[in-house]
Design a protein around this motif. Structure first.
Motif: not given
Length: 421
Positions: A36-61
């Motif tokens: 579900q990889r997409t452009e930044l204006h369509e995305a809701t989360h940011l995938y972080l590959p390491k140290p443990t794969p994780l998806c964080i909301s782009l609205d996070s402060k």
């Protein structure tokens, strides 16, 4: 959740075998992030590959704080991926992204200095004045129930967390005092950097410029210092004229940018700022232009043209004689006067638009000190395929507009004491 720290830890290092960068996605599950990889204006989360794969909301402060506000992860990611772009290109990316986002999710614009500070910290800098430190205080430790707390003592104690690692617990009142501290350096780090420099070679010039004064035994007077041949007399008072400054708009919708402003103001010819042949695509963020203003001085003035006040000192604002604008108020965020009415009560405003198109209502509402100038639309068939002389002849109206513009700037400068004869 420390979104900024996790993002920094996920960036690939020089020794990493896999150079997988974080990327925007619409999935909140790491397993589905790539699909579900997409452009930044369509995305809701940011995938972080390491140290443990994780998806964080782009609205996070995050802990990156500007003017008391915590910057969201979307703005941090935008500044990171475009860290090598110059100021106009970054602003174009920023404007394009916000145009595609709803009002409650729009990114925050970072100035040049703020981007440098953020990128330096993400690349491994130990500390930053704009990154709020992450501590475990007595209140948070008591709420978690994992660490014993010594409250009200104002002292730091070392306890043991669940994983057996030592954790420093600081009294909340003492931590508030620590947050107000400012890190200082010694004379070596501030004046000389991390590597001490030997300035002993300067001593041989001391006797030439600063001879020891001794009284004449006959007259009892101190001798006058002799001036070495070829050196100017620094004792004479000289009034050096400072160079006036013209501010351009960094907006992508502006007709005049750093790539075509010199051609317009110097030769009286308007060409599109993105023209592959006629525009100066490699223009720097600072240009110089010489122009005679006979009503003020017989000596020509050297004007400085910039599109950002990031490197400005406070006294530079007295030298600003004109501000080019497109009617967008975000242009004035880093200015000394951020409100348009206040700004244009001190500085001449200039709007250059295309003939036949309406002038923005904001420009009209900012008062009589904002002057409007219109140029003919560029026609590639008529103007782009001829030589320079023919092109100038066909766009003769541009010269009239430029001369009128310079007369307006000259009239505005005459009213200020800094530019009087």
């Amino acid at each position: 959740m420390d979104a900024l720290g996790l993002f920094r830890a996920s960036l690939p290092g020089d020794k990493d075998a896999s150079k997988v960068e974080p990327f925007p996605t619409t999935s909140s599950e790491p397993a589905d992030a790539e699909a579900q990889r997409t452009e930044l204006h369509e995305a809701t989360h940011l995938y972080l590959p390491k140290p443990t794969p994780l998806c964080i909301s782009l609205d996070s402060k995050t802990r990156f704080v500007l003017e008391g506000d915590e910057v969201d992860l979307r703005s941090v990611y935008l500044a990171w991926v475009h860290r090598e772009l110059n100021i106009p290109d970054y602003l174009a990316k920023f404007t394009d992204l916000n145009a595609k986002l709803p009002a409650d999710k729009q990114a925050r614009q970072l100035s040049f200095v703020e981007r440098i500070e953020l990128v330096s910290w993400l690349e491994g800098s130990e500390s930053s004045d704009l990154v709020k430190p992450l501590e475990i205080t007595a209140d948070s430790a008591a709420a978690s129930g994992t660490v014993p707390v010594v409250a009200g003592t104002g002292a730091a104690v070392t306890q043991t967390s669940i994983n057996g690692r030592p954790v420093k617990v600081i009294d909340a009142r003492l931590q508030a005092i620590y947050n107000g501290e400012r890190k200082m350096g010694d004379r070596n780090t501030i004046l000389r950097g991390i590597k001490p420099t030997d300035f002993s070679h300067v001593r041989k010039y001391r006797d030439l410029f600063m001879p020891k004064k001794s009284k004449d035994p006959k007259s009892g007077q101190l001798p006058t210092r002799s001036i070495p041949p070829g050196m100017p007399n620094k004792g004479a008072v000289s009034a050096k004229r400072v160079d006036p400054i013209i501010m351009l708009s960094p907006s992508a919708s502006s007709l005049l940018r750093m790539s075509n402003i010199k051609t317009f103001l110097d030769t009286g010819l308007f060409v599109p700022f993105s023209h592959p042949e006629l525009a100066n695509q490699g223009a720097a963020n600072l240009l110089h232009l010489t122009r005679p203003l006979k009503q003020i001085s017989e000596k020509p003035f050297r004007f400085i043209l910039v599109d950002s006040p990031d490197q400005f000192k406070t006294e530079y604002w007295e030298r600003v004689v004109a501000v080019f604008t497109t009617g967008q108020t975000w242009q004035f965020r880093g200015y000394k006067w951020r409100e348009p009415q206040e700004l244009f009560s001190h500085v001449l405003g200039i709007y250059v638009g295309e003939r036949g198109l309406p002038v923005p209502s904001d420009v009209k509402s900012w008062g009589s000190n904002v002057k409007t100038f219109l140029v003919d639309r560029w026609d590639e068939k008529t103007h782009g395929v001829v030589d320079h002389d023919t092109r100038v002849a066909r766009r003769w109206k541009d010269r009239e507009v430029v001369e009128d513009l310079w007369r307006t700037i000259e009239s505005s400068m005459k009213g200020k004491s800094l530019w009087k004869r």
